[in-house]
Design a protein around this motif. Structure first.
Motif: not given
Length: 409
Positions: A339, A359, A366, A368
């Motif tokens: 991510a 997440l 994606w 983080a």
């Protein structure tokens, strides 16, 4: 007491591999009871899978050379001579200029060496129009292509998941020899720790959160767990209780009491449990620097920091490595995803940092998001779904950088 001969994360993992010895006791289990156990022997393929030539598509068995040159504008023509039923042998072989219908998984008739997918041909009253040429072996699973008799199917040290159970079933293997699963014991220490079920807290008291967190992780990994309760700050009491717990478990975890203080007897008590004793006292890591790892004869002892986030991260890292080695696992599978970090995260070189993250997906990517907070904050654990590592060589990560995320599963 000599405090904090600090090891790096890499040194700590290496020492775990050197010091921890797998449990030697094995057991034979029926296949359906062996899920999540670790194999104590190699499994050899007994019979070829498949044991006949099998079609991987719905279509027609042919001699590949009869289709050469076939195309949409100039199809080839073959005579359909029959059909193969599932679980039955073909009624006859395929000759030159012939084709036979075979469903997915069906047996190829003798004489054929390829399959034409049903999408690439058309059966018109027994005359098969072929619109694409095929090559020998195309869409065909050969004898032993999946599993070949005499080869190793599963190696010693493999953890049995549902897919391994299925592979064993395909060979008619109904029971397997596996390593005994370790039983993990847990003790909390500290005058401030009180039982989880306590209704009212006095000023300065804390419920035994780590017992619930660590115990749940142990059970999530499919291992036995014994909660030994809370030990107050007394060296004599701690020594007595740790020896009792070590007798009935394969690995002992202590939480709290691993930092410098007048009431800290953890290292001395752990050293008294047996040789070779403590081999890690302090790791160059944040959170979780005051981590203890020891080996008392053939049993690992882990001293976790008292703060909940520190304890959970350390147990995810080093506790998992210890119990995996204890089970005889040939390798540790880490659940990773990747991510992009949503903000800059600075770090001090010379120390490995582990940052909790949340997440989320946005525009098919994606991300983080760091969950920042002190290691004693329970809320940071609840909000996080994984952690990222910032190595000791790095000064941090930059916003937008793609990083691996270890998932809390």
């Amino acid at each position: 007491m000599k405090f904090f001969s600090v090891k790096s994360v890499e040194e700590t993992f290496q020492l775990i591999q050197e010091m921890v010895t797998p449990i030697q006791e094995t057991m034979t289990l029926p296949l359906f009871e062996a899920l999540h156990f670790v194999l104590a022997e190699d499994i050899i393929v007994r019979e070829n899978v498949p044991n006949f030539r099998r079609s991987s598509v719905d279509g027609y068995a042919v001699r590949a050379k009869d289709t050469f040159g076939s195309s949409e504008t100039m199809p080839g023509f073959l005579t359909v001579t029959g059909e193969v039923k599932m679980g039955q042998e073909p009624p006859k072989e395929v000759g030159s200029g012939e084709a036979m219908y075979v469903p997915t998984g069906g047996m190829l008739p003798a004489g054929s060496d390829a399959m034409v997918m049903i999408e690439h041909c058309e059966d018109i009253s027994g005359l098969l129009n072929v619109y694409r040429q095929t090559a020998p072996g195309e869409n065909v699973i050969s004898i032993g292509e999946d599993m070949q008799a005499g080869t190793v199917l599963l190696t010693k040290g493999t953890k049995l998941r549902s897919q391994e159970i299925g592979a064993l079933a395909s060979q008619g293997i109904l029971e397997v020899r596996v390593w005994k699963k370790p039983v993990i014991g847990y003790l909390s220490s500290g005058d401030e720790i009180i039982p989880m079920e306590s209704k009212d807290l006095l000023i300065g008291e804390v419920r035994d959160i780590n017992a619930a967190t660590i115990g749940s992780l142990v059970k999530q990994w499919g291992l036995g767990f014994i909660y030994g309760g809370i030990v107050k700050d007394s060296r004599e009491e701690l020594e007595r209780r740790t020896k009792e717990m070590l007798e009935k478990t394969d690995c002992l975890i202590l939480s709290g009491g691993s930092s410098v203080g007048t009431k800290d007897y953890s290292v001395e008590v752990i050293e008294s449990l047996g040789e070779p004793g403590v081999y890690v006292h302090g790791v160059s890591i944040k959170p979780g620097k005051p981590t203890i790892l020891a080996q008392a004869k053939d049993k690992p002892v882990i001293g976790l920091p008292g703060h909940p986030a520190s304890a959970m991260i350390i147990f995810h890292l080093f506790g998992k490595a210890v119990v995996d080695k204890l089970q005889g696992l040939s390798e540790t599978r880490t659940k990773l995803t990747f991510a992009k970090v949503t903000k800059n995260i600075p770090s001090a070189p010379g120390r490995t940092d582990y940052i909790r993250v949340r997440l989320f997906e946005e525009n098919h990517e994606w991300y983080a998001e760091p969950i920042l907070g002190k290691s004693g904050l329970i809320s940071t654990l609840v909000k996080s779904e994984g952690m990222i590592e910032i190595s000791y060589e790095s000064e941090g990560v930059h916003k937008g950088e793609q990083v691996p995320v270890t998932l809390f599963l």
